[in-house]
Design a protein around this motif. Structure first.
Motif, short mmCIF file in Angstrom:
data_model
loop_
_atom_site.label_atom_id
_atom_site.label_comp_id
_atom_site.label_asym_id
_atom_site.label_seq_id
_atom_site.Cartn_x
_atom_site.Cartn_y
_atom_site.Cartn_z
N TYR A 31 -2.97 39.79 22.85
CA TYR A 31 -2.77 38.44 23.33
C TYR A 31 -2.54 38.43 24.84
O TYR A 31 -1.78 39.23 25.36
CB TYR A 31 -1.56 37.80 22.63
N TYR A 33 -2.11 35.61 28.40
CA TYR A 33 -1.72 34.24 28.75
C TYR A 33 -1.80 34.05 30.26
O TYR A 33 -1.54 34.97 31.03
CB TYR A 33 -0.27 33.97 28.32
N ALA A 97 1.26 38.30 18.26
CA ALA A 97 1.88 37.00 18.50
C ALA A 97 3.21 36.85 17.81
O ALA A 97 4.08 36.14 18.28
CB ALA A 97 0.94 35.89 18.05
N TYR B 32 13.03 31.82 17.60
CA TYR B 32 12.95 33.13 18.24
C TYR B 32 13.19 32.88 19.72
O TYR B 32 12.42 32.17 20.36
CB TYR B 32 11.57 33.76 18.03
N PHE B 34 14.37 34.09 23.79
CA PHE B 34 14.18 35.16 24.77
C PHE B 34 14.88 34.79 26.08
O PHE B 34 14.99 33.61 26.43
CB PHE B 34 12.69 35.37 25.07
N TYR B 36 14.48 36.00 30.20
CA TYR B 36 13.74 36.75 31.20
C TYR B 36 14.45 36.58 32.54
O TYR B 36 15.09 35.56 32.81
CB TYR B 36 12.31 36.22 31.34
N LYS B 49 16.16 39.50 23.36
CA LYS B 49 15.61 38.51 22.45
C LYS B 49 16.48 38.41 21.20
O LYS B 49 17.17 39.36 20.83
CB LYS B 49 14.18 38.88 22.05
N ARG B 94 10.06 30.69 21.15
CA ARG B 94 8.71 30.80 20.60
C ARG B 94 8.30 29.46 20.01
O ARG B 94 9.06 28.84 19.28
CB ARG B 94 8.68 31.90 19.54
N SER B 99 2.70 29.56 15.91
CA SER B 99 3.29 30.88 15.73
C SER B 99 2.25 31.99 15.78
O SER B 99 2.56 33.13 16.09
CB SER B 99 4.05 30.94 14.42
N ASN B 100 0.99 31.65 15.51
CA ASN B 100 -0.04 32.69 15.53
C ASN B 100 -0.58 32.92 16.93
O ASN B 100 -1.48 33.73 17.12
CB ASN B 100 -1.18 32.31 14.59
N THR B 101 -0.05 32.22 17.92
CA THR B 101 -0.51 32.42 19.29
C THR B 101 0.54 33.07 20.17
O THR B 101 0.23 33.52 21.25
CB THR B 101 -0.89 31.09 19.94
N GLY B 102 1.78 33.10 19.74
CA GLY B 102 2.84 33.70 20.53
C GLY B 102 3.27 32.88 21.73
O GLY B 102 3.97 33.37 22.61
N LYS B 103 2.89 31.62 21.77
CA LYS B 103 3.21 30.81 22.94
C LYS B 103 4.71 30.63 23.09
O LYS B 103 5.44 30.48 22.12
CB LYS B 103 2.54 29.44 22.80
N LEU B 104 5.16 30.66 24.32
CA LEU B 104 6.56 30.46 24.65
C LEU B 104 6.77 29.13 25.36
O LEU B 104 5.92 28.70 26.14
CB LEU B 104 7.08 31.58 25.55
N PHE B 106 9.34 27.51 27.99
CA PHE B 106 10.34 27.98 28.94
C PHE B 106 11.26 26.85 29.38
O PHE B 106 10.85 25.69 29.49
CB PHE B 106 9.66 28.56 30.19
N GLY B 107 12.51 27.21 29.67
CA GLY B 107 13.40 26.31 30.37
C GLY B 107 13.03 26.26 31.84
O GLY B 107 12.14 26.96 32.31
#
Lengths: 114, 116
Positions: A31, A33, A97, B32, B34, B36, B49, B94, B99-104, B106-107
C-alpha cells in the motif's frame, strides 16, 4: 534499507507548469499513499494505491494524478499547477492495510507555486 | 463522520516535567489509533499504536499513550520531557469505513515546546 524516499526535496513552479513527484520504497509494501500537509490542517490524503497497477482517490484528489506501474514506485503528477497546490507533500507506505500495520513516511517535498 | 481532534495547538512544558498531548476521536466500533511525531523539515515518524488489549501502550523514545474508551481519548504522555522532544505531534485513527485501504484520518497536530 532506505525506507521511503521522495524526489525532489524542493521545487518552485509557475502557475500552469506541470511536474511529477516520485516516491520509492524498498520495503516491499503493498500500500502507498500521497498526502499533503498544510498549516493547521493536518495531513490530507490525495490518492492511494492498494497494489501495483491500482490507484484510487482520497480526500483531496482534484488537480492531481497518480500512477503505480511498479510496486516500489508511486508517482504524483500535477498537470497544471495552481497556487493552491503550494504545500508539503508526503508519501507513505504500509505493508498491508489492516491492523496492526502502521504507515511509514518519506521526508517530504516542499512545493511552491507562484 | 469519523474524526480526530487535538484540542491544543501548542503545549509548553519545562524539561524534566511530565508532558501530555491530548487526542480525542470519533469513530464507531473499535478504533485503531496511532501517534506520529514530525521534527522540523522531516517526515512523520511512527511513535506508537493502539490496536487492542492493554489500554496503556508504550512506544518509542519513552512515550506512552493511554486509551480511554469511555472518554474516546488517546492522550500521549511522557514522564519526563526532554528538549529534544520538541516537535509536531499527530494523532491518527484508521478509517474503518475503508478498512481495506489502510487510510488514516489525522488530527490537526500539536506543537510541543520543551524549554530548558
Amino acid at each position: 534499507n532506505a525506507g521511503v524516499t521522495q524526489t525532489p526535496k524542493f521545487r518552485v513552479l509557475k502557475t500552469g507548469q506541470s511536474m511529477t513527484l516520485l516516491c520509492a520504497q524498498d520495503m516491499n509494501h503493498e500500500y502507498m499513499y500521497w498526502y499533503r500537509q498544510d498549516p493547521g490542517m493536518g495531513l490530507r490524503l490525495i490518492h492511494y494505491s492498494v497494489g501495483e497497477g491500482t490507484t484510487a482517490k482520497g480526500e483531496v484528489p482534484d488537480g492531481y494524478n497518480v500512477s503505480r506501474l511498479k510496486k516500489q514506485n508511486f508517482l504524483l503528477g500535477l498537470e497544471s499547477a495552481a497556487p493552491s497546490q503550494t504545500s508539503v507533500y508526503f508519501c507513505a507506505s504500509s505493508l498491508l492495510a489492516g491492523a496492526p500495520y502502521e504507515q511509514y513516511f518519506g521526508p517530504g517535498t516542499r512545493l511552491t507555486v507562484t | 463522520a469519523q474524526s480526530v481532534a487535538q484540542p491544543e495547538d501548542q503545549v509548553n512544558v519545562a524539561e524534566g516535567n511530565p508532558l501530555t498531548v491530548k487526542c480525542t476521536y470519533s469513530v464507531s466500533g473499535n478504533p485503531y489509533l496511532f501517534w506520529y511525531v514530525q521534527y522540523p523539515n522531516r517526515g512523520l515518524q511512527f511513535l506508537l499504536k493502539y490496536i487492542t488489549g492493554d489500554n496503556l501502550v508504550k512506544g518509542s523514545y519513552g512515550f506512552e499513550a493511554e486509551f480511554n474508551k469511555s472518554q474516546t481519548s488517546f492522550h500521549l504522555k511522557k514522564p519526563s520531557a526532554l528538549v529534544s522532544d520538541s516537535a509536531l505531534y499527530f494523532c491518527a485513527v484508521r478509517d474503518i469505513w475503508s478498512s481495506n485501504t489502510g487510510k488514516l484520518i489525522f488530527g490537526q497536530g500539536t506543537t510541543l515546546q520543551v524549554k530548558p
